[in-house]
Design a protein around this motif. Structure first.
Motif: not given
Length: 263
Positions: A184-196, A242-249
């Motif tokens: 959850a912390w990594l997702a929050w900090r990632s910028g590409y996974v929704p914080r919700l 579904i949306w992971g293929r649109r990830i832009t780091v």
């Protein structure tokens, strides 16, 4: 004359440098691939665990009643063994998901992602020890009938194996809950996974910890909140597929690591 001599050297250095516009997509490609693998693994785990534990195993167990539990398992041995096989597949997929999610969140923090992957793999090992207890119960009740003189003892031993499975699994779920808090912390900090999603995954982790501790404190009579809070895990799995293929780091995510690690 000096300006003319320096021109080719400058041009060579410019040609050798990687095009800035290609750095982002190149960095995103392994994250997208890992996202798909992780999402598919998590969804398969949900399906296998639902059938293997909730339907095939839990449905045949009557808590505190060794004779009834033994009778139901002996009458549906194929179903019980299929449930055990599904749980072993879940363990294998746990390892796949751990490694894939490491790559998904590696741009955020390589060391913390590695710690998270290690936590999930250790949890998978604990869960494997738990499932082995079920194989002991299946072996004890493998016949179509038991001699009357030793039936009660065998039934009690089989139920003891099943209870050990539950106890070991719940102990492991405390570690799994902590793992989800790290994710959850990594997702929050990632910028590409929704914080919700990060918040929902954290709630799922807290739900597992709360339930596991409650099971031990109450001696087994506990209302499971994780049957509701697990939705965070499920939504993360759907998002990854579904949306992971649109990830832009983003560049800030890449700079979170030393230059050598980011590359």
């Amino acid at each position: 004359m000096t300006h003319h001599a320096a021109g080719p050297a400058v041009r060579r250095r410019a040609q050798d440098a990687p095009p800035p516009s290609r750095q982002g997509p190149d960095a995103s490609r392994p994250v997208r691939r890992a996202s798909l693998i992780a999402g598919v693994a998590l969804l398969l785990m949900a399906a296998l665990a639902g059938f293997g534990y909730i339907f095939a195993i839990h449905g045949l167990i009557t808590p505190g009643n060794a004779a009834r539990t033994a009778q139901d398992i002996m009458a549906h041995q194929g179903l019980f063994r299929a449930g055990i096989a599904c749980l072993f597949l879940v363990i294998a997929l746990d390892v796949v998901a751990a490694l894939a999610l490491y790559w998904v969140f590696r741009p955020v923090s390589k060391p913390i992602s590695a710690v998270a992957a290690g936590m999930r793999i250790v949890y998978a090992g604990i869960f494997a020890v738990a499932v082995v207890q079920l194989t002991g119960a299946a072996r004890l009740l493998g016949g179509t009938s038991l001699p009357a003189s030793g039936a009660a003892r065998v039934h009690a031993q089989a139920l003891s194996d099943i209870n050990r499975f539950t106890d070991i699994w719940h102990a492991g779920l405390i570690l799994f809950g902590l793992y989800l808090l790290v994710i959850a912390w990594l997702a929050w900090r990632s910028g590409y996974v929704p914080r919700l999603l990060g918040v929902l995954v954290a709630i799922a982790g807290l739900g597992y910890i709360y339930d596991s501790i409650g099971q031990f404190v109450s001696g087994g009579s506990w209302t499971q909140v994780s049957t509701v809070t697990f939705i965070g895990e499920f939504l993360l799995a759907l998002w990854l597929v579904i949306w992971g293929r649109r990830i832009t780091v983003s560049q800030p995510a890449l700079r979170a690591e030393p230059d050598g690690a980011a590359r």
